[in-house]
Design an enzyme around this catalytic site. Structure first.
Site, PDB file in Angstrom:
ATOM      1  N   SER A 162      -9.027 -65.837 -10.059  1.00 36.48           N
ATOM      2  CA  SER A 162      -9.222 -65.946 -11.499  1.00 36.48           C
ATOM      3  C   SER A 162      -9.557 -64.573 -12.067  1.00 36.48           C
ATOM      4  CB  SER A 162     -10.352 -66.938 -11.797  1.00 36.48           C
ATOM      5  OG  SER A 162     -10.450 -67.173 -13.187  1.00 36.48           O
ATOM      6  N   ASP A 163      -9.109 -64.332 -13.278  1.00 38.48           N
ATOM      7  CA  ASP A 163      -9.434 -63.086 -13.967  1.00 38.48           C
ATOM      8  C   ASP A 163      -9.498 -63.379 -15.456  1.00 38.48           C
ATOM      9  OD1 ASP A 163      -9.695 -60.055 -13.340  1.00 38.48           O
ATOM     10  OD2 ASP A 163      -8.517 -60.165 -15.185  1.00 38.48           O
TER      11      ASP A 163
END
Length: 192
Positions: free
Chosen positions: A68-69
């Site tokens: 995730s970012d």
């Protein structure tokens, strides 16, 4: 079920994933998180989420790896983690009375099959009009220097909001659980 691995060192993401009551481990990937020239913010977070998951596939060949970012976008500008009081104050002053959109890239990689699901979940925060004194009181109280946009939505940061809109409030904290559940179900994972 393949073991779950969260490709992150974020305390916030760990706390969110723990809500699903599934066993998981964490490992922090080492990737270059640089923004490529001309790369749209949505493509940036999707690419980085996928790269984080892929970076751990070699050392975890039989796992479901979650990457995730997140970036915050104010107008046409990406705003990241402020790291200092001064930069946080500048970010909040710029956000006063405006809308900040958080784009959270999410990837779920089955390292056994190579199948990778990737998406981006947007969430918009409409900020109250904030004066300098209020901003400084907030920053001293919460010190959100490791948070994109300079606030913690899970804490006092919510006092800075006029309203919010988006499909999944957990995406604002950094891990869109509703979309992640869809991805896990696609991999045959049974959610308690």
């Amino acid at each position: 079920m393949l073991p779950l691995l969260l490709a992150s060192s974020s305390v916030y993401r760990r706390e969110l994933l723990a809500r699903l009551q599934l066993p998981f481990t964490c490992s922090s990937p080492d990737i270059d998180e640089s923004h490529r020239p001309g790369e749209p913010a949505i493509e940036l977070v999707k690419r980085l989420a996928k790269e984080k998951a892929q970076a751990l596939a070699g050392s975890h060949p039989v796992h479901l790896i979650i990457g995730s970012d997140q970036v915050a976008v104010l107008g046409d500008r990406i705003i990241g983690k402020p790291h200092t009081f001064e930069k946080a104050r500048e970010q909040l002053q710029a956000s006063s009375g405006a809308s900040v959109t958080f784009l959270t890239g999410l990837a779920l990689l089955n390292s056994q099959t190579g199948h990778c699901q990737v998406d981006c979940v947007p969430f918009t925060v409409h900020m109250r009009v904030l004066d300098t004194a209020r901003i400084e009181r907030y920053l001293r109280a919460e010190q959100p220097y490791d948070c994109a946009g300079s606030f913690k939505a899970e804490g006092l940061g919510v006092s800075l909001f006029q309203s919010t809109e988006g499909p999944d409030a957990t995406s604002l904290i950094g891990l869109p659980l509703i979309r992640l559940i869809d991805m896990l179900l696609n991999e045959g994972v049974q959610i308690p």
